[in-house]
Write a protein that holds these residues in place. Structure first.
Motif, PDB file in Angstrom:
ATOM      1  N   THR A   1       5.016 105.353  33.339  1.00  0.00           N
ATOM      2  CA  THR A   1       4.459 105.723  34.648  1.00  0.00           C
ATOM      3  C   THR A   1       3.406 106.818  34.538  1.00  0.00           C
TER       4      THR A   1
ATOM      5  N   ASN B   1      10.872 100.859  44.359  1.00  0.00           N
ATOM      6  CA  ASN B   1       9.744 101.592  43.777  1.00  0.00           C
ATOM      7  C   ASN B   1      10.118 102.124  42.389  1.00  0.00           C
ATOM      8  N   ALA B   2      10.620 101.240  41.557  1.00  0.00           N
ATOM      9  CA  ALA B   2      11.041 101.615  40.202  1.00  0.00           C
ATOM     10  C   ALA B   2       9.872 102.126  39.379  1.00  0.00           C
ATOM     11  N   SER B   3      10.203 102.913  38.369  1.00  0.00           N
ATOM     12  CA  SER B   3       9.169 103.332  37.425  1.00  0.00           C
ATOM     13  C   SER B   3       9.844 103.601  36.090  1.00  0.00           C
ATOM     14  N   GLY B   4       9.278 104.436  35.247  1.00  0.00           N
ATOM     15  CA  GLY B   4       9.902 104.663  33.944  1.00  0.00           C
ATOM     16  C   GLY B   4       8.974 105.322  32.962  1.00  0.00           C
TER      17      GLY B   4
ATOM     18  N   VAL C   1      -1.093 115.813  29.360  1.00  0.00           N
ATOM     19  CA  VAL C   1      -1.397 115.041  30.564  1.00  0.00           C
ATOM     20  C   VAL C   1      -2.719 115.517  31.171  1.00  0.00           C
TER      21      VAL C   1
ATOM     22  N   CYS D   1      12.965 114.767  40.582  1.00  0.00           N
ATOM     23  CA  CYS D   1      11.585 114.881  40.094  1.00  0.00           C
ATOM     24  C   CYS D   1      10.981 116.103  40.774  1.00  0.00           C
TER      25      CYS D   1
ATOM     26  N   ASP E   1       5.721 113.221  34.332  1.00  0.00           N
ATOM     27  CA  ASP E   1       5.808 113.089  35.787  1.00  0.00           C
ATOM     28  C   ASP E   1       6.692 114.148  36.431  1.00  0.00           C
TER      29      ASP E   1
ATOM     30  N   HIS F   1      11.181 112.095  31.888  1.00  0.00           N
ATOM     31  CA  HIS F   1       9.831 111.539  31.934  1.00  0.00           C
ATOM     32  C   HIS F   1       8.934 112.739  32.246  1.00  0.00           C
TER      33      HIS F   1
ATOM     34  N   ALA G   1       6.391 116.056  44.384  1.00  0.00           N
ATOM     35  CA  ALA G   1       6.717 115.411  43.109  1.00  0.00           C
ATOM     36  C   ALA G   1       5.704 114.312  42.792  1.00  0.00           C
ATOM     37  N   ALA G   2       5.421 114.134  41.497  1.00  0.00           N
ATOM     38  CA  ALA G   2       4.427 113.147  41.077  1.00  0.00           C
ATOM     39  C   ALA G   2       4.864 111.736  41.415  1.00  0.00           C
ATOM     40  N   LYS G   3       6.164 111.525  41.529  1.00  0.00           N
ATOM     41  CA  LYS G   3       6.640 110.212  41.956  1.00  0.00           C
ATOM     42  C   LYS G   3       7.950 110.391  42.690  1.00  0.00           C
ATOM     43  N   SER G   4       8.269 109.450  43.551  1.00  0.00           N
ATOM     44  CA  SER G   4       9.491 109.543  44.336  1.00  0.00           C
ATOM     45  C   SER G   4       9.885 108.160  44.816  1.00  0.00           C
ATOM     46  N   SER G   5      11.196 107.912  44.854  1.00  0.00           N
ATOM     47  CA  SER G   5      11.717 106.696  45.480  1.00  0.00           C
ATOM     48  C   SER G   5      12.565 107.074  46.684  1.00  0.00           C
TER      49      SER G   5
ATOM     50  N   ARG H   1       4.900 100.996  43.248  1.00  0.00           N
ATOM     51  CA  ARG H   1       4.006 101.046  44.414  1.00  0.00           C
ATOM     52  C   ARG H   1       2.539 100.986  44.003  1.00  0.00           C
TER      53      ARG H   1
ATOM     54  N   ASN I   1       9.931 114.149  36.136  1.00  0.00           N
ATOM     55  CA  ASN I   1      11.172 113.433  36.479  1.00  0.00           C
ATOM     56  C   ASN I   1      12.134 113.529  35.299  1.00  0.00           C
TER      57      ASN I   1
ATOM     58  N   GLY J   1      13.410 110.386  41.760  1.00  0.00           N
ATOM     59  CA  GLY J   1      12.092 110.067  41.217  1.00  0.00           C
ATOM     60  C   GLY J   1      11.866 108.581  41.073  1.00  0.00           C
ATOM     61  N   GLU J   2      12.955 107.837  40.768  1.00  0.00           N
ATOM     62  CA  GLU J   2      12.748 106.412  40.500  1.00  0.00           C
ATOM     63  C   GLU J   2      13.952 105.529  40.763  1.00  0.00           C
ATOM     64  N   HIS J   3      15.143 106.073  40.928  1.00  0.00           N
ATOM     65  CA  HIS J   3      16.320 105.214  41.127  1.00  0.00           C
ATOM     66  C   HIS J   3      16.460 104.749  42.566  1.00  0.00           C
TER      67      HIS J   3
ATOM     68  N   PHE K   1      -1.698 119.992  38.804  1.00  0.00           N
ATOM     69  CA  PHE K   1      -2.796 119.078  39.108  1.00  0.00           C
ATOM     70  C   PHE K   1      -2.804 118.750  40.603  1.00  0.00           C
TER      71      PHE K   1
END
Lengths: 459, 459
Positions: free
Chosen positions: B154, B148-151, B241, B343, B375, B372, A183-187, B161, B377, B415-417, A107
């Motif tokens: 998401t 910028n946590a997620s899970g 998705v 991710c 995403d 996940h 990547a679709a998400k990143s921290s 964010r 991840n 990706g999220e940590h 996507f």
């Protein structure tokens, strides 16, 4: 040609091919303005890069000689963003118009900044995908990213900042960065993508843009809901947004536009505040969304409801909305268009719209209201004679009062058009001490102030 | 107590009330670590501010004496973010736990940073609204914003964010900024909100957080789809998705977890890669989404499909997913948990997961995969004895190979940590020259390097 220009121009000519650099007066004129009312100013030269490397070379000349640069897409900006107020080099991205990489399974698509929105969506259709941000104009995607553009579909899909995955940027010193991974998400690290999106050419020049794509909905229905008052229409819109319906557009058009449209086009639409709606998704989700939306509309005093799914009918239904500003301006031959652009928290929208209509009356300015009411963003189209001082004074007073009201209730001076030249004077009022942080970032990334100087944080 | 501490501690005590400052060894210990395997380090003092003004006073002491500060929520970070590696003051936000302003009509809430996710959602329920970001742990919202946590949600609602509207931030010099207005969208100024979200305490201390809210869906259904291979499961997830279904969660649990769960809990779930799904929306949209999702699953070789709408049944169905890592670790008494967090672009996910499973075998590390997958991840839960050098070497090798692979295919090390201490060593590899831009921003906003020093860009 000043001595200054005589110094850097030969080096620019050596850095690029001859047909990539021009000082032709007509080209300089074309790049002296955008679509706004702001005073034009010519660049000293216009360049047409064809690659990231070309932009690097341009930035190296800029760095060596301290020459300002201004990136330029199709020139559809509305606040003077691309006016080279300090001269220098305008970087026109029109030749960087290739779609570089379509990745349907991710996507994602990678484009050069000069690719336009319509060009991209034409290429994506066969994959069942589209790029959802729609500011109306067939703008360049680089320009849309630079101003964090948005529009009618933002209530569902977000603004540019939500839809850019990563950018290739040439910085002030000619170095090249990638702002993020794919990547679709990143921290990981600071969010540079979000910082560069909306930076209006003041932090770097975009040379590649990775955009997120979404699937074309299986089923789409357009709707129109007529209300007795703007307040009722806005309440209905807010309730629909809150209900999690498959709503992809919700636009308010005030009665003055509808009256004008009827008069000029010979139609007989009810002259009342009207919501233009679009629903997209699976057939089941759209059908249940329409049922729920019409119930909500009725609860808020809707006096007329239409929903159509045939593409031609949908296009017809949306005509009034799409043509509103254009048709409105037809009444005022010789007048120019000044668009306001505040955005307020949803609960403040009815008051803000009421206040805006009072301002029009009070200052005797011709104008109507179009609102992306799902987001709290609305525009007044003001008809002004740009060479008439009195017109400009009154229109500017309306714009200024509108902005001050929006900021006082927690809103912003610009929902989607950007700061450019026109909204600089409100930056301190809106951002307070945060403006110092923005200036510190600008100073850190562009210490010589060569990237679109005189804009955004230069308030 | 060193001479240095003797200088600033009395001033800190004067700036706050006595019960807001402690050097109690047990409190220093609690604040020496998070939930990760990283080496603990004590702060010199822990403070408990109760207002923005308290934080200003703390930052003024920090500025005057050059004392490092580390913000601390509930300590559920997973990469050593809150370990005060250079000592100094840990700012524990536990007393800043008030929900300050619920604005249902604006879909907004203002919270202090110490408010936890569960606390907030309990308070929102009566409005029919919820805050959708769900990292699993009952983390503080300030901490979630900082990383910028997620899970699991998401795929539908985005990461922190995407869900923070604005922040009140105390900067290094003690000045206070608001990062943005409350408008749903804005093109005014640089995007400071997105920059501060994910900055892990290195650019400022958050004292108020405005969060976006969404309506609780009318109807929710949980589903489980069993596949013959991870590749099939991932293909099905990607297709779902892309179809724009009302999908609110799509999680992959690898067979090793299911086998463990059966063995420990006495259940008999099919020991195969399984997608755990959740659909939410209007009843019509959920029903049509499930029909479409089950068709997609079947096309990709699904060998077992369940969907339930009763809340108790939904909770039961999701148990394996929620308890996966916990149950897995029960097999290894005395072992600690090291979570990886790459991710990758969706198209790279099947290969990346395959590669990860090879790495586990190759390095002889106990672990399973949770993803996940909407995403791209996924996490490996690695069972390691933290005091066993060989265990740590092998687990670190797996983590490192995993990260290098992810980055090589366009992905991210986290990706999220977040970065914290654990992902600093990959920042240059992932960001290249963009890391210099991040460092320039850090230097501009925190020139004395007092805000969570030794983290993120300090690589």
């Amino acid at each position: 040609m000043t001595a200054e220009i005589q110094a850097w121009l030969p080096e620019l000519l050596r850095a690029l091919r001859p047909n990539q650099v021009t000082q032709s007066p007509s080209v300089l004129d074309t790049h002296s303005h955008d679509e706004s009312y702001h005073t034009p100013h010519r660049p000293d030269a216009v360049v047409f890069p064809e690659s990231t490397l070309d932009v690097v070379r341009i930035m190296e000349v800029s760095a060596k000689y301290g020459v300002p640069v201004v990136p330029f897409g199709v020139g559809s900006a509305l606040e003077g963003h691309v006016v080279p107020v300090k001269g220098g080099i305008t970087i026109d991205t029109m030749r960087m118009n290739k779609i570089l990489d379509i990745r349907p399974d991710d996507f994602l698509v990678k484009v050069e900044p000069g690719v336009t929105r319509v060009q991209l969506n034409d290429a994506l259709r066969k994959y069942g995908l589209f790029f959802p941000v729609d500011p109306g104009a067939n703008a360049s995607l680089g320009g849309m990213a630079a101003t964090n553009a948005s529009g009618t579909t933002t209530v569902r899909y977000g603004a540019m900042r939500d839809n850019v995955r990563s950018l290739t940027v040439v910085l002030a010193d000619g170095s090249v960065i990638q702002t993020a991974s794919l990547a679709a998400k990143s921290s990981s690290g600071y969010n540079l993508t979000g910082l560069f999106v909306g930076s209006e050419g003041t932090l770097g020049v975009f040379t590649e843009v990775w955009l997120k794509l979404v699937g074309i909905p299986e089923y789409t229905v357009a709707g129109r809901a007529i209300f007795g008052s703007v307040a009722d229409a806005v309440k209905a819109s807010t309730a629909m947004v809150g209900s999690g319906l498959s709503l992809s557009r919700v636009e308010l058009v005030s009665d003055v536009y509808i009256e004008t449209f009827n008069r000029i086009e010979g139609t007989d639409f009810a002259v009342k505040p009207t919501l233009f709606l679009e629903f997209g998704g699976t057939r089941g989700s759209v059908e249940s969304s329409i049922a729920m939306a019409s119930e909500i509309a009725e609860d808020e005093g809707c006096v007329g409801w239409t929903a159509v799914d045939d593409p031609a009918d949908r296009a017809r239904l949306w005509t009034v909305r799409h043509e509103a500003a254009h048709t409105f301006m037809k009444q005022f031959p010789g007048y120019g268009h000044m668009a306001t652009d505040v955005c307020v928290p949803l609960s403040e929208l009815p008051d803000a719209v009421h206040h805006a209509m009072e301002l029009l009356r009070e200052h005797g300015v011709h104008g109507g209201i179009i609102g992306h009411v799902g987001d709290g963003n609305f525009h007044l189209s003001l008809a002004v004679r740009r060479d008439n001082e009195d017109d400009m004074t009154r229109a500017s007073a309306v714009n200024s009062e509108l902005v001050k009201h929006a900021i006082s209730v927690g809103g912003t001076c610009t929902g989607e058009h950007g700061v450019g030249l026109g909204k600089r004077k409100y930056q301190a009022l809106e951002h307070g001490k945060a403006l110092d942080v923005m200036r510190a970032i600008k100073a850190a990334l562009d210490p010589d102030d060569r990237l679109n100087p005189g804009k955004l944080v230069d308030a």
